[in-house]
Each structure stands twice: as C-alpha cells, then as structure tokens.
Design an enzyme around this catalytic site. Structure first.
Site, PDB file in Angstrom:
ATOM      1  N   CYS A  85       0.841  -1.199   0.000  1.00 38.31           N
ATOM      2  CA  CYS A  85       0.000   0.000   0.000  1.00 38.31           C
ATOM      3  C   CYS A  85       0.882   1.257   0.000  1.00 38.31           C
ATOM      4  O   CYS A  85       1.551   1.533  -0.984  1.00 38.31           O
ATOM      5  CB  CYS A  85      -0.975  -0.031   1.175  1.00 38.31           C
ATOM      6  SG  CYS A  85      -2.361   1.114   0.991  1.00 38.31           S
ATOM      7  N   HIS A 179      -3.612  -5.266   0.764  1.00 34.40           N
ATOM      8  CA  HIS A 179      -3.054  -5.689   2.057  1.00 34.40           C
ATOM      9  C   HIS A 179      -3.051  -7.217   2.172  1.00 34.40           C
ATOM     10  O   HIS A 179      -4.061  -7.811   2.565  1.00 34.40           O
ATOM     11  CB  HIS A 179      -3.856  -5.077   3.208  1.00 34.40           C
ATOM     12  CG  HIS A 179      -3.634  -3.618   3.380  1.00 34.40           C
ATOM     13  ND1 HIS A 179      -2.625  -3.101   4.161  1.00 34.40           N
ATOM     14  CD2 HIS A 179      -4.278  -2.543   2.834  1.00 34.40           C
ATOM     15  CE1 HIS A 179      -2.661  -1.780   4.118  1.00 34.40           C
ATOM     16  NE2 HIS A 179      -3.656  -1.416   3.311  1.00 34.40           N
ATOM     17  N   GLU A 181      -1.688  -8.948   4.410  1.00 34.95           N
ATOM     18  CA  GLU A 181      -1.614  -9.370   5.810  1.00 34.95           C
ATOM     19  C   GLU A 181      -2.979  -9.601   6.439  1.00 34.95           C
ATOM     20  O   GLU A 181      -3.066 -10.268   7.477  1.00 34.95           O
ATOM     21  CB  GLU A 181      -0.824  -8.342   6.641  1.00 34.95           C
ATOM     22  CG  GLU A 181      -1.486  -6.995   6.821  1.00 34.95           C
ATOM     23  CD  GLU A 181      -1.206  -5.999   5.711  1.00 34.95           C
ATOM     24  OE1 GLU A 181      -1.338  -4.793   5.963  1.00 34.95           O
ATOM     25  OE2 GLU A 181      -0.875  -6.430   4.582  1.00 34.95           O
TER      26      GLU A 181
END
Length: 523
Positions: A85, A179, A181
């Site tokens: 990002c 993202h 994660e």
C-alpha cells in the site's frame, strides 16, 4: 542449537493499523521479524542485517511534501523489498516513479487481475474459472502509482487502479497496492510466504520448540546461578514466563502469587495446584485480601481504584522480595506488543527491541536486573509456547481478565460482599457458556456487579437485592466489538440459576452495547 534469528525480516512501520498483522503473519510462516519505525538509520539496518525488508502501509499521502520516506539504504542493501500500500507508493516515488491522489478511492474487497506471474504471485489464483488468474484482495488506499520506476513491470490491475502490483525481479523489489496481511485477502499468507521463503530464501526456524530452546539458553546466559523473583498471576504471560524460567534455572526461581481478593472463584487455589503441585514450582502465596480491600475503602472512581490496586500490589510484592535477600533479578511477562506500545507512547513510533528495557517501570528502590523472556513474542506465540510447555489449552485460551481483576467489575466502591456475589454469579455464567458450546464462540464474557438494588419475588416472600449484568462480545482485535447474540433460552437459564443459587442477587440484565460507543469493560 538452532539459530532462530539467523534469517529475519525487517518491517518498517509507516503507521498502518495493520502493521502488527504483517509481523504476526511473517512469524506464522516460521520466520523471525521485527517492527521498526520508518525513519531508522542505515547503521541500525546494517546492524540488524535483515534477509528481507517489508514497507508497511500508512495513513499519509505520498503526494504531500513532508510525508514519510523509507531510508535510501533500504534500496541499496542488496536484499528483497516488498512495499505494501503506502509502502509500494513510497517505493515507486523514491525509485523514480510517480503517484497521485486517485479519483476513485478503493476501500474493501477488490479483484486484482494478474498481468504477469512473477515470483511473488507464483501459483496464486483465487478464481480458477477465469481465463486469467485473479486475486481476491482487501484494498484501503486513496493514492495510486501512475508511472512505474525504471526496470519495473505491472503485475496486477483493477478497474480503477492500473498499477495494483508491480515488480522489478532483477533487483527483487515488489509492490502491492492491497493488504496481504489481512484475512480478507484470500491468498495473502501464501503471497507473504512466496516473498519471505521463496524470494528472500528464509528458513522456517521460528517454531515453538526452537523458541523455547533459545529462551532457556538465553535465560541461563543472562542470570547464571543467580536467583530470580517473578510475580505469578496465573495469567497467560506470567504463567509461560514462569515455566520457561523454571526449565532454565529450576529452584532458583521464586514465584510470588499475590491473592488480592479480586480474583475469580477458586482461582487462587487453582494457581497453586497448577504451578505448585503439577509443575513443582517454588511458589509463595500471599493472602493480601484484607490489605487490598482496606486500601480501597471509600474509593469509587475507576482510575483511582486501578492506581490503588497497582500501588498495593507493588507494596506487597516489595515486602516479599525483601525477604528473599539473595534474589538479584526480577522477571516480567512483557510481550512484544507491550514493547511496541511503550515505545509509541513515548515517541509516536515503534522502535527497535532493546535488551533490559523496562516497559512496566520498576520502582527506583527495587535494585534488580530485569529478565523478560517473552519480549520478542506476540500473544498467539506465547500461547503456542505455553501448549508446548504443557499448560492446558483451556487455561491458555481463557477470555481476557483485567489486571485489577474484579476491582473494575464491581462498579463503585469495592466490598468483600460484592466480590463474593460477583464471583459466584460469574462462575455460573461461564459454566453455562461452556455447557452450551458458546464460550469459544464469543471473544470475552463476564459479569458486572451493579451497586443498585431491585425488588424481586422468591417463593411467597419479597426480596430486595443486588443487580448484575452479563456481558459477552464478539471481536477480532478488541478495538471494536459487537455484543454477542446469545440464545434467549441460554440467557434465561443463566439468569434463573444466578437468581436462585446466589443469595443476594435479585435481578440479571444483559448488556447489548457495542464498542463504540461503549467500552468492553464497564470501568
């Protein structure tokens, strides 16, 4: 002995709410990592000697003049770099590309069309029926890369983001606008594994067994034949700390369990049975209920109660430590988020782990060295280590219990009568949640004592007794929470049992407040 820190990832934090998740995912893969502020020096990076670097997301805009930038050395260190990002945007800007504020901001689910299968996206595809591989991802950005740096290629696009992923495989630089994660990105863990293991070449040595072996060795090296004192509460962190120290130094560990009268039903006896009888620890039980309750008389403000409980604990613990004249070290169950938050509260940034850093703030008069065997670990890792050390799963996976205990679950002034009633009511609530297979479906459940009385009927008589509130919430991160929609028949059964079995309670209510606007705990 396995060197669990030999291969390691450095994560530079630009302020994303998800940054700790990146670290937890890398650890889950089996590789050690640390989380540092974005403005670290070249010297610090060289000293850490990372195998790879990840640049996190962040709330800033790269189009603003003074927005954060990665140290230039990151791109000259000769190791793979992954920008996520904001991390991708600053990578693009710093290497000669361009970014701009997007007309169509992306927040939430998106589908990324993969344009090239580089090492980062190897074998990833969330839509096997499409003609081209696609990834279902989670976006959260307002800026976008509009021109690639020299040597980069576009590897992913969305309808509103023409450069959703990019790579320069010759330099092993990669960027993703989404993202990986977060769990909403379906193949996020696989993508991070491709980077950490496939591209960086890290070996997966970060396992519970290896962590235990390393921790025991480091404790032995640090304290030698000295004696250590530990405040054992029976919570996850202090319990795992105790077992690691016991494995390393045996009877040279002195555990002090302060029974403050603010614990759950039979909790003091359970702690003694578990650690004294089962594990054979050298443990001293201090019955300090009267001392705590005397100090709390007349205090009804929540923060004042917390401070009083904390002060009395330190005084009691200090009294016990003075009796152990040969002790040279104090052990604490500090975990990695404590280290990060402590640094952030002082500087606004996450900082490098520094040995012997006192997160909790020891009183100046306690001239003891500090041992913190868990300071590199996240909570989920501590639980895994606890399991490997033999602690029962039901203990490790219990719902959170506040440090001040029932002191913040009895509203207003704390009295022994109130605590005794609350203990019994709460035990019934938790017992019924277990029986109905609801305990692990909610994130936290507990009972609150309300210092108000209500009229009730028992048999042919009228009663005028106390009120308790049941609280159960569902949450992922405890930053926000929804009240749990427990079945009505279950709530009815719990209420009926409490009113009939706990003499002194006439009414049970259920808290249906979310967070926000309410907090999870009442005080």
């Amino acid at each position: 002995m396995t060197n669990i820190h030999n291969h390691k990832i450095l994560i530079l934090d630009f302020g994303s709410q998800y940054t700790q998740l990146i670290a937890r995912r890398v650890r889950e893969i089996g590789v050690y990592c640390e989380l540092w502020a974005w403005d670290v020096t070249e010297e610090q990076i060289r000293e850490f000697n990372p195998t790879g670097i990840i640049l996190s997301g962040g709330p800033e805009s790269t189009t603003e003049e003074n927005s954060p930038r990665a140290p230039e050395y990151v791109f000259n260190a000769g190791v793979p770099v992954l920008g996520i990002c904001y991390g991708m945007q600053t990578m693009a800007m710093q290497l000669g590309g361009l970014t701009e504020t997007s007309d169509h901001r992306e927040f939430g689910y998106a589908s990324v069309d993969l344009q090239a299968t580089d090492a980062l996206f190897a074998k990833l595809n969330d839509n096997l029926t499409a003609s081209e591989p696609k990834l279902d991802v989670w976006m959260s950005h307002g800026d976008k890369v509009t021109r690639l740096p020299q040597g980069f290629q576009v590897t992913g696009i969305t309808p509103t983001c023409p450069i959703a992923a990019m790579s320069d495989e010759s330099r092993r630089f990669y960027g993703v606008q989404f993202h990986p994660e977060v769990t909403h990105t379906k193949s996020g863990l696989e993508l991070l594994t491709n980077f950490v293991v496939g591209i960086c070449g890290c070996e997966c040595k970060w396992t519970a067994e290896n962590i235990i072996e390393d921790a025991v060795a480091r404790i032995k090296e640090q304290v030698g034949d000295d004696e250590v004192i530990l405040g054992l509460s029976g919570g996850v962190d202090s319990s795992v700390t105790a077992l690691l120290l016991h494995r390393a130094i045996g009877k040279n560990l002195h555990c002090v369990f302060v029974d403050n009268g603010l614990l759950r039903l039979n909790e003091g006896d359970q702690v003694m049975e578990m650690f004294g009888d089962k594990f054979g620890l050298n443990i001293i039980r201090v019955n300090a209920e009267d001392r705590f309750l005397d100090a709390l008389k007349g205090i009804d403000e929540p923060e004042a109660k917390r401070k009083t409980i904390g002060k009395v604990f330190v005084d009691v613990f200090d009294d016990e430590s003075k009796k152990l004249t040969s002790v040279k070290w104090l052990a604490q169950g500090t975990i990695y988020p404590d280290v990060i938050e402590s640094a952030a509260s002082k500087t606004g940034k996450a900082h490098v782990i520094k040995s012997h850093h006192n997160v909790g703030g020891l009183p100046d008069y306690m001239k003891l060295g500090l041992v913190e065997p868990l300071r590199e670990l996240f909570k989920d890792e501590v639980r895994k280590i606890g399991l490997a050390l033999g602690l029962p799963a039901e203990m490790l996976n219990r719902h959170p219990f506040p440090g001040p205990g029932l002191g913040v679950r009895v509203l207003g002034e704390i009295k022994k009568e109130y605590c005794d009633l609350l203990r019994k009511a709460d035990a019934i609530f938790i017992e019924e949640l277990y029986k109905a297979d609801w305990y692990y479906k909610v994130s936290q459940a507990f009972t609150v004592f309300l210092p108000v009385k209500s009229v009730g009927v028992m048999g042919d008589g009228r009663k005028y007794d106390w009120v308790v509130s049941l609280r159960a919430v569902e949450t992922i991160d405890f930053m926000t929470a929804h009240w749990a929609h427990l079945p009505y028949d279950l709530l009815g059964k719990i209420s009926n049992r409490i009113i009939n079995e706990v003499n002194g309670i006439s009414r049970v209510v259920y808290d249906v407040s979310g967070k926000p606007p309410a907090t999870i705990e009442w005080e």
